[in-house]
Design a protein around this motif. Structure first.
Motif, PDB file in Angstrom:
ATOM      1  N   SER A  40       0.828  -1.202   0.000  1.00 16.35           N
ATOM      2  CA  SER A  40       0.000   0.000   0.000  1.00 16.35           C
ATOM      3  C   SER A  40       0.870   1.263   0.000  1.00 16.35           C
ATOM      4  O   SER A  40       1.845   1.345   0.723  1.00 16.35           O
ATOM      5  CB  SER A  40      -0.889  -0.025   1.244  1.00 16.35           C
ATOM      6  OG  SER A  40      -1.744   1.081   1.215  1.00 16.35           O
ATOM      7  N   GLY A  41       0.520   2.200  -0.856  1.00 17.43           N
ATOM      8  CA  GLY A  41       1.221   3.479  -0.891  1.00 17.43           C
ATOM      9  C   GLY A  41       2.477   3.486  -1.752  1.00 17.43           C
ATOM     10  O   GLY A  41       3.201   4.481  -1.791  1.00 17.43           O
ATOM     11  N   CYS A  42       2.755   2.404  -2.488  1.00 20.95           N
ATOM     12  CA  CYS A  42       4.009   2.341  -3.250  1.00 20.95           C
ATOM     13  C   CYS A  42       3.912   3.073  -4.585  1.00 20.95           C
ATOM     14  O   CYS A  42       4.902   3.230  -5.281  1.00 20.95           O
ATOM     15  CB  CYS A  42       4.455   0.896  -3.457  1.00 20.95           C
ATOM     16  SG  CYS A  42       3.441   0.008  -4.637  1.00 20.95           S
ATOM     17  N   GLY A  43       2.712   3.524  -4.970  1.00 20.81           N
ATOM     18  CA  GLY A  43       2.604   4.313  -6.199  1.00 20.81           C
ATOM     19  C   GLY A  43       1.970   3.601  -7.380  1.00 20.81           C
ATOM     20  O   GLY A  43       2.043   4.091  -8.510  1.00 20.81           O
ATOM     21  N   LYS A  44       1.306   2.486  -7.129  1.00 19.21           N
ATOM     22  CA  LYS A  44       0.685   1.729  -8.220  1.00 19.21           C
ATOM     23  C   LYS A  44      -0.434   2.521  -8.880  1.00 19.21           C
ATOM     24  O   LYS A  44      -0.453   2.697 -10.102  1.00 19.21           O
ATOM     25  CB  LYS A  44       0.084   0.406  -7.687  1.00 19.21           C
ATOM     26  CG  LYS A  44       1.043  -0.463  -6.930  1.00 19.21           C
ATOM     27  CD  LYS A  44       0.362  -1.720  -6.400  1.00 19.21           C
ATOM     28  CE  LYS A  44      -0.688  -1.507  -5.337  1.00 19.21           C
ATOM     29  NZ  LYS A  44      -0.177  -1.022  -4.058  1.00 19.21           N
ATOM     30  N   SER A  45      -1.374   3.000  -8.051  1.00 16.99           N
ATOM     31  CA  SER A  45      -2.516   3.732  -8.615  1.00 16.99           C
ATOM     32  C   SER A  45      -2.039   5.018  -9.273  1.00 16.99           C
ATOM     33  O   SER A  45      -2.544   5.389 -10.343  1.00 16.99           O
ATOM     34  CB  SER A  45      -3.533   4.069  -7.532  1.00 16.99           C
ATOM     35  OG  SER A  45      -4.081   2.886  -7.013  1.00 16.99           O
ATOM     36  N   THR A  46      -1.068   5.674  -8.672  1.00 15.43           N
ATOM     37  CA  THR A  46      -0.544   6.908  -9.247  1.00 15.43           C
ATOM     38  C   THR A  46      -0.004   6.651 -10.654  1.00 15.43           C
ATOM     39  O   THR A  46      -0.275   7.404 -11.592  1.00 15.43           O
ATOM     40  CB  THR A  46       0.567   7.480  -8.330  1.00 15.43           C
ATOM     41  OG1 THR A  46       0.013   7.706  -7.039  1.00 15.43           O
ATOM     42  CG2 THR A  46       1.122   8.776  -8.885  1.00 15.43           C
TER      43      THR A  46
END
Ligand SMILES: Nc1ncnc2c1ncn2[C@@H]1O[C@H](COP(=O)(O)OP(=O)(O)OP(=O)(O)O)[C@@H](O)[C@H]1O
Ligand SMILES: [Mg+2]
Length: 360
Positions: A40-46
């Motif tokens: 979570s928060g690693c930048g996948k969705s971004t």
């Protein structure tokens, strides 16, 4: 259909101390199913949203085929996005939900109906076309969301955790459906998940991310067999790979008194603090006289076909958790001490400080 190229694409959210994605380089082949996976928060969705045009790309560029889409509005990119929440219109029928984008694009009604019927057939939704979303199961709603994407025949599918609202059984079923559908349609797909099993089972290739940075982009089997660093080694595989700190002395790896068999490439490169990785299925139980690593058994998880033995090994005074896969009918008891070893081909050696892989 088209290839997708990220070229040092950066996303720096306004007011943040550092970029969420400092600069990603990634090439996705025409028709390929690429999975972005990471915590979570690693930048996948971004990353995915930059491709879809829902987040600004602050520097670098993104191409779809030969088109530079970096600063193009989302509607011009020829992408269809499927989200975790299906966001279906509750007052519209399944057919109208699927046809909505086509209607907006002023596609004539007869053609809309034909496309919706084709997509419904592929998705097994034909008998539900006149229903409202509330009269569907979660899995069926997600298929409608897929249908909405399919009817547009886009160059690229972007999917952000589309299965996370489904229960475990439905997830497994729908996972197979999506993977098959993507192969049949041959549309280049970027699929985001935090679930490594989903990533491994669906992707042609998997891109593992951490802190906005790509750790390794590879086929599922290569990720499993040759993890490029400690992070990937620990992230891919369930139960997790055993990662044990060891000392390198004269080309030999030692965990307490246990001499770990390592491959020649690792033996040449390793020095000082190293971490040795062995997957649970790669341990072999041996007699005490053969000099294995002692493991005090604490829990046995019987799965029928096989079993996982959880235990601890006193590694230089500090107990270390060890997981060993054994046969489902092996008689092993809580409280006993097992001795385990393995072969050089099954040992992954990493530099503890840099995390880098030293084995072949
Ligand atoms: N709109 C925003 N404004 C500021 N920071 C954001 C915004 N969206 C995301 N971030 C930050 O950017 C980083 C990456 O977020 P992102 O949503 O891409 O992660 P993710 O890998 O999709 O995580 P998850 O698995 O939880 O969905 C996180 O540190 C997050 O807090
Ligand atoms: Mg996300």
């Amino acid at each position: 259909m088209a290839k997708v190229t990220f070229n040092k694409a950066q996303r720096w959210y306004p007011g943040a101390d550092s970029p969420a994605v400092p600069g990603i380089d990634l090439e996705i082949d025409d028709g390929e199913f690429m999975v972005l996976v990471g915590p979570s928060g690693c930048g996948k969705s971004t990353t995915l949203r930059m491709l879809a045009g829902l987040e600004e790309c602050n520097s670098g560029s993104i191409h779809i085929g030969d088109r530079d889409v970096t600063h193009m509005p989302p509607k011009d990119r020829d992408i269809a996005m499927v989200f975790q929440s299906y966001a279906l219109y509750p007052h519209m029928t399944v057919a109208d939900n699927m046809a909505f984008a086509l209607k907006m694009a002023k596609v004539p009604e007869a053609e809309r109906r034909k496309k919706v019927e084709e997509a419904a057939k592929i998705l097994g939704l034909t008998e539900y076309l006149d229903r409202k979303p509330k009269a569907l199961s979660g899995g069926q709603r997600q298929r409608v969301a897929m249908g909405r994407a399919i009817v547009r025949a886009p160059q690229v599918f972007c999917m952000d955790e589309p299965l996370s609202n489904l229960d475990a059984k439905m997830r497994v079923q729908t996972r197979t459906d999506i993977a098959k559908l993507q192969r049949d349609l041959g549309v280049t797909t970027v699929y985001v998940t935090h679930d490594q099993v989903e990533a491994m089972t669906m992707g042609d290739r998997v891109a593992v991310m951490k802190d906005g940075l790509l750790q390794q982009v590879d086929s599922p089997l290569n990720l499993y067999d040759k993890p490029a660093n400690l992070f990937v080694a620990g992230f891919i595989g369930s139960p997790q790979m055993n990662l044990i700190e060891a000392k390198a002395v004269d080309g030999q790896a030692k965990i307490g008194d246990y001499l770990v068999p390592v491959d020649p490439a690792a033996s040449r490169k390793m020095e000082g603090n190293i971490t040795v990785g062995v997957r649970p299925e790669n341990w072999r139980v041996v007699a005490q006289s053969e000099g294995g690593l002692p493991v005090d058994v604490t829990v046995i998880e019987e799965l029928g076909a096989d079993a996982f033995v959880y235990g601890t090994s006193g590694v230089e005074g500090t107990p270390h958790d060890i997981i060993v896969r054994v046969g489902g009918r092996d008689t092993i008891h809580k409280g006993e001490t097992l001795y385990v070893t393995t072969d050089p081909a099954n040992v992954h050696v990493f530099d503890t400080d840099t995390g880098e892989r030293l084995s072949e």
